[in-house]
Design an enzyme around this catalytic site. Structure first.
Site, PDB file in Angstrom:
ATOM      1  N   ALA A  69       0.136   0.750  -4.538  1.00  0.00           N
ATOM      2  CA  ALA A  69       0.268   1.735  -5.611  1.00  0.00           C
ATOM      3  C   ALA A  69       1.605   2.456  -5.537  1.00  0.00           C
ATOM      4  CB  ALA A  69      -0.878   2.754  -5.545  1.00  0.00           C
TER       5      ALA A  69
ATOM      6  N   ASP B 159     -10.391   7.301   8.501  1.00  0.00           N
ATOM      7  CA  ASP B 159      -8.980   6.928   8.675  1.00  0.00           C
ATOM      8  C   ASP B 159      -8.145   8.166   8.997  1.00  0.00           C
ATOM      9  OD1 ASP B 159      -6.880   5.169   8.842  1.00  0.00           O
ATOM     10  OD2 ASP B 159      -6.443   5.185   6.700  1.00  0.00           O
TER      11      ASP B 159
END
Length: 697
Positions: free
Chosen positions: A24, A135
């Site tokens: 992205a 994460d």
């Protein structure tokens, strides 16, 4: 690709591009509805048609949309337009914790605890909504310019009730928990482990486990004990070390069980840093470090061939040829031990066995008297002196040699060598020996290891500041100070032509003599770039704005007028014709159609009589009849009303706009006498409707 000035959803005006990743691009935009700046993450075109990628991309918004907390980057919106998929989120000005650590080397105890507490509060907010981040790493922690710490990128977060985690969303392996590494059950304690690794890196400036491949790092998380932080930072308070060690226990049951428990200890550490208050869970026999089963090893190897996503959406593929070769070697040998190492271990075992046999034989022979040693007291002193002389070597001068040359020279004398600290030297070039642990002429025993110091080159000197000087003057100044000069040029609206805009390294910083200093010199104001004007007549206003913005043209003014030929909202004409060559950044005026102009018509109602009481529901014999009359157009717009009128009644109305007919609503009230002769009031309820036609003026 979005460009400055374009709009998304007729709401978000693109200000500029602020980052890019593997999947992205990230843009800064102005939200014109709420008047604030936002960050927009737009999925790259090559992934936008892949349903799996689009689904994964939207997961971030779906997971984090319900999270609102000062220590979490908030998600505002998600959408699609013209094949583009995007997420709108809070725009945080600042840097990542990873960059901050790299700049500072390592953080102080108090700063690390403060950051950890803010991160912990953000994670706690997510855990309270049954969301596990999965994460946590410095790349996903942003420190704003105001000092606020925010957790971002919930791209692989899932609801905590989902008990497994896929390999392709395993996260950055340096911060992954052991249960993530073996693709096992993951809950909030996995985030606690990852935060413990982040705290370790903050206070030491390094990660506890590192290797050439993700497999190697994952295995360390599973099987190896980390070096305690105090080994690198001796003055680290014991409370902080114990907190880190408890967070990073390999068994989830031995860690903090909730992020709230961790926050309590972190806050206490700020008050009593040197108090040993952290309660460690005792190690059970079943919780000792274990060797992985072959099937677990194979699972981790398979993970290495898949893609791991970092905070920039960039992927790191560990499935290269070297690792394939290593995996094949591992499989042939039946484990993770390098074949060469196995061979070395085998040889060492054989040598050890031979030595043991010789020792046993020597003892046995000595006991049986086969060897008899003469005790010659007279010669003892002479022999000792001779042995001492024979066992010692006169040290040579190694300075000026390379490491390999020094090693050969010492080995020829029966001496060993090891590298010590590097030292700056104006006399010896980088890599040459500048010092030795034993000076020339000393007598040293054979097999002694000599430590040598290698030159790091000339010592550092201060770099002159040349910003603002003329190019020639700056060059002369730097060369006179002993530096080489590299010159680059760029345009500047603020710095005059031929003046120095910036330099690297900065002035007053330290560098070695003969290092290169790069100066950036102004070319002056950049001349405008020429573009060819495009024709936007007939386009909608927004499409015209986007098309013009794509070539660097801005719309400075918009006029409006009626048009029978151009649809409403579309461009009738432009102030600069298409095909004209103009400077980039030129402003243009657009004239937008209001559509066809409507000419108003006016009507009147003249002397309309209402006199038939029976049509209004009034019974015969009723007395005191009163009527309220309201006139409407057929579009249900009220024209006029009359109240308290008597029959007969004449109605007149004028200036009725754009409507040729209408209707009356007539409400009546009257009095009747019942059988007992008592008067009684009655009405016709909601009234009677009477349709009428108007006369055009």
């Amino acid at each position: 690709m979005l460009k400055e000035g374009m709009y998304l959803a007729d709401r978000y005006e693109i200000v500029g591009k602020i980052g890019t990743g593997g999947m992205a691009d990230v843009y800064k935009a102005k939200d014109h509805t709420l008047g604030r700046f936002v960050a927009i993450k737009v999925l790259k075109q090559e992934f936008s048609e892949d349903v799996n990628f689009v689904t994964k991309f939207r997961t971030e918004a779906q997971s984090a949309a319900g999270l609102e907390h000062p220590n979490i980057v908030n998600i505002y919106d998600v959408g699609s337009e013209n094949g583009m998929h995007y997420i709108v989120m809070e725009c945080v000005e600042g840097i990542t914790l990873k960059t901050y650590i790299e700049k500072k080397g390592r953080l102080s105890f108090k700063e690390a605890v403060s950051i950890a507490i803010q991160v912990g509060r953000g994670i706690e907010a997510a855990h309270n909504k049954h969301i596990v981040h999965r994460d946590i790493k410095p790349q996903n922690i942003i420190i704003s310019t105001e000092g606020k710490v925010k957790v971002t990128d919930f791209g692989i977060a899932r609801v905590a009730t989902n008990n497994t985690i896929n390999a392709d969303v395993m996260g950055s392996v340096h911060y992954a928990s052991p249960e993530q590494a073996r693709n096992g059950f993951v809950d909030g304690r996995s985030d606690i482990y990852s935060l413990g690794i982040v705290m370790y890196e903050m206070v030491t400036g390094r990660v506890p486990f590192d290797g050439e491949s993700t497999v190697a790092v994952a295995i360390q998380h599973l099987q190896e004990e980390m070096v305690v932080p105090s080994a690198y930072v001796p003055d680290l308070p014991i409370s902080m070390e114990k907190i880190i060690l408890k967070c990073t226990q390999k068994s989830p049951d031995r860690r903090y069980q909730t992020i709230g428990d961790l926050l309590i200890d972190l806050k206490k550490a700020l008050i009593s840093p040197d108090e040993d208050f952290v309660v460690m869970v005792p190690v059970g026999q079943q919780e000792k470090t274990r060797v992985m089963k072959p099937e677990e090893v194979e699972t981790i190897k398979e993970q290495a061939g898949k893609v791991y996503y970092n905070n920039d959406d960039e992927d790191v593929n560990t499935d290269d040829e070297d690792e394939d070769d290593e995996d094949e070697d591992d499989e042939e040998e039946g484990g993770f031990l390098n074949p060469k190492m196995e061979k070395a271990v085998t040889i060492m075992g054989i040598v050890a066995a031979v030595i043991i046999v010789l020792i046993v034989a020597y003892i046995a022979i000595s006991l049986t008297g086969v060897f008899k040693f003469k005790d010659k007291t007279i010669d003892k002193d002479n022999t000792t002196k001779k042995e001492e002389t024979t066992d010692k070597i006169e040290m040579i001068d190694l300075t000026g040699m390379t490491y390999d040359e020094a090693k050969k020279a010492l080995n020829d004398l029966g001496l060993g060598i090891e590298k010590g600290d590097t030292m700056s030297s104006d006399k010896y070039e980088e890599g040459l020996v500048v010092g030795q642990s034993e000076k020339k002429g000393d007598m040293v025993k054979k097999n002694t290891t000599i430590t040598v110091n290698l030159s790091s080159g000339a010592g550092e000197i201060e770099v002159p500041s040349v910003v603002g000087l003329d190019k020639d003057a700056a060059t002369d100044t730097l060369k006179a100070a002993g530096f080489k000069v590299s010159t680059e040029f760029e345009y500047s609206d603020e710095v005059a032509e031929e003046k120095v805009i910036s330099q690297t390294p900065d002035g007053k910083s330290k560098a070695k003599k003969d290092d290169t200093v790069t100066i950036v010199v102004s070319r002056g104001t950049e001349p405008p770039k020429k573009v060819t004007m495009i024709n936007v007549v007939g386009k909608s206003e927004q499409d015209a704005r986007n098309a013009l913005a794509s070539i660097g043209i801005t719309v400075s003014n918009v006029n409006s007028e009626y048009s029978n030929d151009v649809p409403e909202g579309c461009v009738i004409r432009q102030s600069i014709d298409g095909g004209t060559s103009v400077d980039e950044g030129t402003s243009i005026t657009l004239t937008i159609s209001l559509g066809k102009q409507v000419v108003d018509k006016y009507y009147s109602l003249v002397n309309y009589k209402i006199d038939d009481a029976s049509k209004l529901g009034v019974p015969s014999g009723a007395t005191d009849v009163k009527i309220d009359v309201t006139l409407y157009t057929s579009n249900n717009e009220k024209v006029k009303d009359w109240t308290g009128q008597s029959l007969p009644f004449t109605a007149n109305a004028s200036d009725i706009k754009n409507c040729s007919d209408g209707y009356f609503i007539v409400k009546c009230s009257w009095t009747v006498t019942d059988e007992s002769g008592n008067p009684k009031q009655e009405t016709n309820g909601e009234g009677t409707r009477i349709n009428v036609t108007f006369t055009q003026n």
